[in-house]
Design an enzyme around this catalytic site. Structure first.
Site, short mmCIF file in Angstrom:
data_model
loop_
_atom_site.label_atom_id
_atom_site.label_comp_id
_atom_site.label_asym_id
_atom_site.label_seq_id
_atom_site.Cartn_x
_atom_site.Cartn_y
_atom_site.Cartn_z
N GLU A 185 -94.91 -57.02 22.56
CA GLU A 185 -96.34 -57.06 22.21
C GLU A 185 -96.73 -58.53 22.18
O GLU A 185 -96.23 -59.29 21.35
CB GLU A 185 -96.59 -56.41 20.84
CG GLU A 185 -96.38 -54.91 20.80
CD GLU A 185 -97.41 -54.12 21.60
OE1 GLU A 185 -98.35 -54.74 22.16
OE2 GLU A 185 -97.26 -52.90 21.69
N CYS A 206 -103.80 -61.04 16.94
CA CYS A 206 -103.67 -60.80 18.39
C CYS A 206 -104.90 -60.08 18.93
O CYS A 206 -105.33 -60.35 20.04
CB CYS A 206 -102.40 -60.01 18.68
SG CYS A 206 -102.29 -58.48 17.76
N THR A 260 -93.31 -66.83 24.91
CA THR A 260 -92.01 -66.46 24.34
C THR A 260 -91.57 -65.10 24.88
O THR A 260 -90.38 -64.87 25.11
CB THR A 260 -92.07 -66.45 22.80
OG1 THR A 260 -92.65 -67.66 22.34
CG2 THR A 260 -90.69 -66.31 22.18
N GLY A 261 -92.53 -64.20 25.09
CA GLY A 261 -92.20 -62.89 25.66
C GLY A 261 -91.48 -63.01 26.99
O GLY A 261 -90.52 -62.28 27.27
N LYS A 278 -85.59 -60.17 12.37
CA LYS A 278 -85.76 -61.61 12.21
C LYS A 278 -87.24 -61.96 12.09
O LYS A 278 -87.99 -61.87 13.06
CB LYS A 278 -85.19 -62.34 13.43
CG LYS A 278 -85.18 -63.85 13.25
CD LYS A 278 -85.12 -64.60 14.57
CE LYS A 278 -86.47 -64.90 15.16
NZ LYS A 278 -87.32 -65.79 14.36
N GLY A 292 -95.06 -61.53 19.68
CA GLY A 292 -95.26 -62.98 19.66
C GLY A 292 -96.09 -63.39 20.85
O GLY A 292 -96.82 -62.57 21.43
N SER A 293 -95.96 -64.64 21.25
CA SER A 293 -96.80 -65.15 22.32
C SER A 293 -96.29 -64.68 23.69
O SER A 293 -95.11 -64.32 23.84
CB SER A 293 -96.82 -66.68 22.28
OG SER A 293 -95.52 -67.15 22.53
N THR A 294 -97.17 -64.73 24.67
CA THR A 294 -96.79 -64.32 26.02
C THR A 294 -95.71 -65.25 26.57
O THR A 294 -94.76 -64.79 27.22
CB THR A 294 -98.04 -64.30 26.92
OG1 THR A 294 -98.92 -63.29 26.40
CG2 THR A 294 -97.71 -63.96 28.36
N GLU A 308 -106.18 -68.46 24.62
CA GLU A 308 -106.18 -67.78 23.33
C GLU A 308 -106.16 -68.87 22.25
O GLU A 308 -105.13 -69.52 22.06
CB GLU A 308 -104.93 -66.90 23.23
CG GLU A 308 -104.82 -66.16 21.93
CD GLU A 308 -103.48 -65.45 21.72
OE1 GLU A 308 -102.46 -65.92 22.24
OE2 GLU A 308 -103.47 -64.43 21.02
P1 NAD Z 1 -94.00 -67.02 18.97
O1 NAD Z 1 -93.89 -66.38 20.30
O2 NAD Z 1 -93.95 -68.49 18.88
O3 NAD Z 1 -92.89 -66.48 17.96
C1 NAD Z 1 -92.72 -65.12 17.69
C2 NAD Z 1 -91.31 -64.89 17.18
O4 NAD Z 1 -90.38 -65.15 18.22
C3 NAD Z 1 -90.88 -65.77 16.02
O5 NAD Z 1 -90.08 -65.00 15.13
C4 NAD Z 1 -90.07 -66.85 16.69
O6 NAD Z 1 -89.11 -67.44 15.83
C5 NAD Z 1 -89.37 -66.06 17.78
N1 NAD Z 1 -88.94 -66.84 18.94
C6 NAD Z 1 -89.42 -68.02 19.38
N2 NAD Z 1 -88.79 -68.38 20.52
C7 NAD Z 1 -87.93 -67.39 20.82
C8 NAD Z 1 -87.01 -67.15 21.89
N3 NAD Z 1 -86.88 -68.02 22.89
N4 NAD Z 1 -86.29 -66.02 21.88
C9 NAD Z 1 -86.43 -65.11 20.89
N5 NAD Z 1 -87.28 -65.27 19.85
C10 NAD Z 1 -88.02 -66.39 19.82
O7 NAD Z 1 -95.37 -66.42 18.37
P2 NAD Z 1 -96.12 -66.85 17.05
O8 NAD Z 1 -96.71 -68.21 17.28
O9 NAD Z 1 -95.24 -66.60 15.90
O10 NAD Z 1 -97.29 -65.75 17.01
C11 NAD Z 1 -98.52 -65.93 17.68
C12 NAD Z 1 -98.58 -65.16 18.98
O11 NAD Z 1 -98.21 -63.80 18.77
C13 NAD Z 1 -99.98 -65.10 19.58
O12 NAD Z 1 -99.91 -65.32 20.98
C14 NAD Z 1 -100.43 -63.68 19.29
O13 NAD Z 1 -101.44 -63.20 20.15
C15 NAD Z 1 -99.16 -62.93 19.40
N6 NAD Z 1 -99.25 -61.66 18.68
C16 NAD Z 1 -99.26 -60.49 19.40
C17 NAD Z 1 -99.40 -59.28 18.76
C18 NAD Z 1 -99.41 -57.99 19.51
O14 NAD Z 1 -99.16 -56.95 18.91
N7 NAD Z 1 -99.67 -57.97 20.79
C19 NAD Z 1 -99.50 -59.25 17.38
C20 NAD Z 1 -99.47 -60.46 16.67
C21 NAD Z 1 -99.34 -61.67 17.34
#
Ligand code: NAD
Length: 475
Positions: free
Chosen positions: A246, A280, A228-229, A173, A224-226, A377
């Protein structure tokens, strides 16, 4: 391959349009230029059923057969690289050269991950010893891969390559903001992989939570973001689904007084502003020794002024817009807050309205450590320069964050540089370089920057469980 036609999802190697669509916007001008399918729950169920059906056959194939299919897919992507890169700039905003770089990395990650798997003694299908101990790494089942919008396809491929080569099947996704290159990748994969091995679904904010909560998923690989993680981990706890996360970073760069300023300033600029700072592992806090702080700042700002900010599709552009309107609003708010607080801008500080999501390069001159641009960040082209006096002090300041993704040290003296590197709480520390990542090296955030590992042997093994077979003679 046609990059302008209707974009479809891939389920069981069939093109699927979905009943509803969502708009995809070009960040340069804010205009909708494509529609992507908005998956419904029924589409997700169908994709997971298809992946579950495909799993036994794919797992049972010899590693060499799976590898050959994935290498053919890498070649096909390579052959279509120019079209993918143009589409990536249109949906993500990044400069054309950066988009070409991302697609080249996708090809490299596919190839090198597959090659490393073929050399992995525990993954390969060696016969079980009739007597004694055999260690095997067996696939987990159906993997849910979730990617963000900053490197939409590459961070998907970081999951596709190790998961599939080790015998898992997948539902991938992409972010709702940047679904198109991933949908096209799914379309390409239909020609090279058996039905159900790789399903690609685009959808809105509801699709991610549905996917992570689904009982048909055996492993979640998330970038994604911490924040959402944390939600993903909560959701995974219902079925004890395995996770690799990640997450965000707030990476320090430490610049020692012995550096050659002419050499390091352009590198450090790219370190912070590549992909419009939406990286990131961007250098997000730049600590510069006080002895050189003023001269560094002067040159850094001069270099920043020489960069072309604009339409990523224009070959002269160095830095494109930020990816979406939410991000623009957030960064606007951050810069306004800095102005209200009276922080000093070495560059920028004012937003000029534009049709798209353009943010001017913004450099802050030594704001306080507890200020928002230092503690948060920014994830955009807003960078604080910070003066420091001693190594002990800068190491403490660099480490005083919940994040621990990466860091960099810039110093001519190797002994000093390595001594500093060893004191930094980060999964990757670069010395006199940055963003040198490899499919063969583990990439893992410390602290709240991640959970688990991507890349390298450790990353490959995250898509497997060990099986130990201990055999004794019957009598
Ligand atoms: P995000 O967390 O908003 O979204 C990431 C993904 O998760 C998207 O596909 C989104 O649709 C999905 N998502 C959102 N809510 C969800 C949920 N409740 N359950 C499951 N999936 C969900 O992140 P973003 O704004 O797309 O990306 C930016 C962030 O990602 C920054 O914090 C950046 O540092 C981080 N990032 C980390 C790495 C790494 O490898 N550590 C790499 C790139 C980006």
């Amino acid at each position: 391959m046609n990059f302008d036609d209707a974009f479809t999802m891939t389920i069981d190697n069939e093109p699927v349009a979905a009943h509803e669509t969502m708009r995809v916007v070009n960040p340069h001008n804010g205009q909708t230029f494509a529609q992507a399918p908005r998956a419904a729950e029924a589409d997700l169920d169908r994709a997971i059923r298809s992946a579950r059906r495909a799993f036994p056959g794919w797992r049972a194939m010899p590693l060499a057969t799976r590898s050959a299919a994935l290498l053919a897919l890498a070649d096909a992507l390579d052959a279509e690289a120019a079209g993918f890169a143009q589409l990536l700039t249109r949906e993500q905003g990044k400069a054309a050269a950066e988009a070409r770089g991302e697609i080249a990395s996708c090809v490299r990650w596919l190839r090198e991950t597959v090659q490393s798997a073929m050399a992995d003694a525990e993954l390969c299908d060696a016969p079980v010893a009739k007597l004694g101990v055999t260690m095997q790494r067996v696939p987990l089942g159906v993997v849910a891969a979730i990617a963000p919008w900053n490197f939409p396809l590459l961070l998907g491929i970081w999951k596709v390559a190790p998961a599939l080569v080790s015998g898992n099947t997948m539902v991938f996704k992409p972010s709702p903001f940047t679904p198109l290159t991933s949908l096209k990748f799914g379309e390409l994969a239909r020609r090279h992989l058996p039905p159900g091995v790789l399903n690609v679904l685009s959808g809105d904010d509801e699709l991610g939570p549905m996917l992570t909560a689904h009982p048909g998923i055996d492993k979640i690989a998330f970038t994604g973001s911490t924040a959402t993680g944390r939600a993903v981990m909560r959701s995974a706890s219902a079925h004890l689904t395995r996770v690799t996360l990640e997450l965000g970073g707030n990476d320090p760069a430490i610049v020692m007084p012995d550096v050659d300023l002419d050499a390091v300033v352009p590198k450090l600029f790219t370190a912070a502003f590549r992909n419009a700072g939406q990286f990131c592992v961007a250098a997000k806090r730049m600590y510069v020794h006080r002895d050189i702080y003023e001269s560094f700042k002067e040159r850094f700002v001069a270099h920043a002024r020489s960069r072309v900010v604009g339409n990523g599709a224009d070959p002269a552009t160095h830095m494109g817009p930020v990816q979406n309107a939410l991000q623009l609003k957030r960064l606007h708010g951050l810069v306004e807050h800095c102005a209200e607080q009276g922080y000093v801008f070495a560059l920028g500080g004012r937003f000029t309205p534009s049709a798209g999501y353009h943010v001017p390069i913004t450099i802050l001159d030594n704001p306080p450590d507890d200020s928002r641009p230092v503690a948060e960040e920014a994830f955009g082209p807003v960078l604080p320069l910070l003066a420091f006096d001693s190594i002990d002090e800068v190491v403490a300041r660099a480490n005083s964050t919940e994040y621990g993704l990466a860091a960099s040290v810039w110093c001519r003296d190797p002994a000093t540089a390595t001594a500093i590197a060893q004191r930094l709480a980060a999964g990757t520390v670069w010395i006199n370089t940055i963003h040198d990542l490899s499919p063969l090296r583990p990439f893992a955030g410390h602290k709240q920057s991640g959970f688990g590992v991507e890349n390298g042997r450790d990353g490959l093994h995250e898509y497997t469980a060990p099986r130990v077979i201990v055999a004794e003679a019957a009598n």
